[in-house]
Design an enzyme around this catalytic site. Structure first.
Site, mmCIF file in Angstrom:
data_model
loop_
_atom_site.group_PDB
_atom_site.id
_atom_site.type_symbol
_atom_site.label_atom_id
_atom_site.label_comp_id
_atom_site.label_asym_id
_atom_site.label_seq_id
_atom_site.Cartn_x
_atom_site.Cartn_y
_atom_site.Cartn_z
ATOM 1 N N CYS A 156 0.826 -1.208 0.000
ATOM 2 C CA CYS A 156 0.000 0.000 0.000
ATOM 3 C C CYS A 156 0.863 1.262 0.000
ATOM 4 O O CYS A 156 1.510 1.544 -0.998
ATOM 5 C CB CYS A 156 -1.006 -0.059 1.144
ATOM 6 S SG CYS A 156 -2.441 0.981 0.853
ATOM 7 N N HIS A 214 -3.040 -5.186 1.808
ATOM 8 C CA HIS A 214 -2.400 -5.369 3.123
ATOM 9 C C HIS A 214 -2.447 -6.829 3.567
ATOM 10 O O HIS A 214 -3.324 -7.188 4.363
ATOM 11 C CB HIS A 214 -3.171 -4.560 4.180
ATOM 12 C CG HIS A 214 -3.015 -3.087 4.084
ATOM 13 N ND1 HIS A 214 -2.119 -2.378 4.851
ATOM 14 C CD2 HIS A 214 -3.645 -2.176 3.313
ATOM 15 C CE1 HIS A 214 -2.204 -1.092 4.562
ATOM 16 N NE2 HIS A 214 -3.125 -0.944 3.629
ATOM 17 N N GLU A 245 -0.699 -8.247 5.709
ATOM 18 C CA GLU A 245 -0.378 -8.370 7.144
ATOM 19 C C GLU A 245 -1.623 -8.333 8.018
ATOM 20 O O GLU A 245 -1.554 -8.631 9.197
ATOM 21 C CB GLU A 245 0.622 -7.271 7.554
ATOM 22 C CG GLU A 245 0.050 -5.876 7.756
ATOM 23 C CD GLU A 245 -0.254 -5.116 6.464
ATOM 24 O OE1 GLU A 245 -0.129 -5.697 5.369
ATOM 25 O OE2 GLU A 245 -0.634 -3.927 6.568
HETATM 26 N N1 GLN Z 1 -3.578 6.372 0.813
HETATM 27 C C1 GLN Z 1 -2.349 6.102 1.504
HETATM 28 C C2 GLN Z 1 -1.173 6.855 0.922
HETATM 29 O O1 GLN Z 1 -1.293 7.583 0.010
HETATM 30 C C3 GLN Z 1 -2.027 4.625 1.519
HETATM 31 C C4 GLN Z 1 -3.017 3.886 2.343
HETATM 32 C C5 GLN Z 1 -2.476 2.661 3.002
HETATM 33 O O2 GLN Z 1 -1.282 2.426 3.062
HETATM 34 N N2 GLN Z 1 -3.364 1.891 3.561
HETATM 35 O O3 GLN Z 1 -0.108 6.698 1.412
#
Ligand code: GLN
Length: 202
Positions: free
Chosen positions: A82, A181, A183
């Site tokens: 992410c 994610h 994890e």
């Molecule tokens: N929207 C977040 C960002 O721009 C990422 C979201 C996340 O890691 N769950 O960093």
């Protein structure tokens, strides 16, 4: 390498504890990394999800952004989930202008791409190289991958609904990234893939 590889989790912000637990369950010796010395002591590094603008700012403030780029440049395997995927991308769409990145992964990602209505959702996805049942992917204000370079292997795309075909997992040599994610799921197959990657490149 027969011993468990030592894999760090960048402990600036985000889901650090969960990644440490997943890595440990996947056969690594997992340690938190938030200093140069800790970075130099690991064989691979996870960049967790969280908020990439915050990770970027604190990595700059802590003097870690350049060492992270150097470690990556020297071939340290890294896995970004992410926000971590955003930190590893060469091109970030909808970034904040002052954001800085580790870069190295020849992809274009769009921050917060899935839009407000679907801020968070879970969806089973097939991931190349991961056998068995589909992977339960949890997306939280997730980025997606809009373009990949020729050296990048697409490991997973969404296969149902309006976002069919959207790329959500990629690998380029020692760099692995997912929009989602793993994890948070208790399913450690993605972490196990990364542990194997670190063994391979160590
Ligand atoms: N929207 C977040 C960002 O721009 C990422 C979201 C996340 O890691 N769950 O960093």
């Amino acid at each position: 390498m027969t011993q468990a590889p030592i894999i760090g989790v960048l402990a600036i912000q985000g889901g650090v504890r969960e990644h440490l637990a997943s890595l440990q369950a996947a056969g690594a010796t997992a340690v938190a990394v938030n200093s140069l010395n800790e970075l130099l002591a690991v064989q691979g590094l996870v960049i967790p999800g969280g908020e990439s603008t915050v990770i970027s700012k604190l990595a700059i403030d802590d003097g870690l952004i350049q060492p992270l780029r150097e470690a990556r440049g020297q071939g340290m395997p890294m896995y970004g989930s992410c926000a971590g995927m955003i930190m590893l991308a060469d091109r970030v769409l909808d970034a904040r202008p002052d954001q800085e990145f580790i870069s190295g992964l020849d992809i274009s990602v769009r921050r917060n791409a899935f839009g407000r209505q679907v801020d968070s959702f879970e969806m089973d996805v097939k991931v190349q190289g991961i056998g068995g049942t589909p992977f339960p992917a949890v997306f939280i204000r997730a980025p997606w991958v809009e373009a990949v370079g020729s050296e990048v292997q697409v490991l997973s795309t969404i296969t149902a609904g309006p976002r069919t075909g959207t790329i959500v997992a990629v690998q380029q040599g020692p760099l692995l990234a997912t929009s989602f994610h793993p994890e948070l799921t208790g399913d450690v197959r993605i972490h196990a893939t990364f542990v194997e990657l670190v063994r391979h490149y160590a």
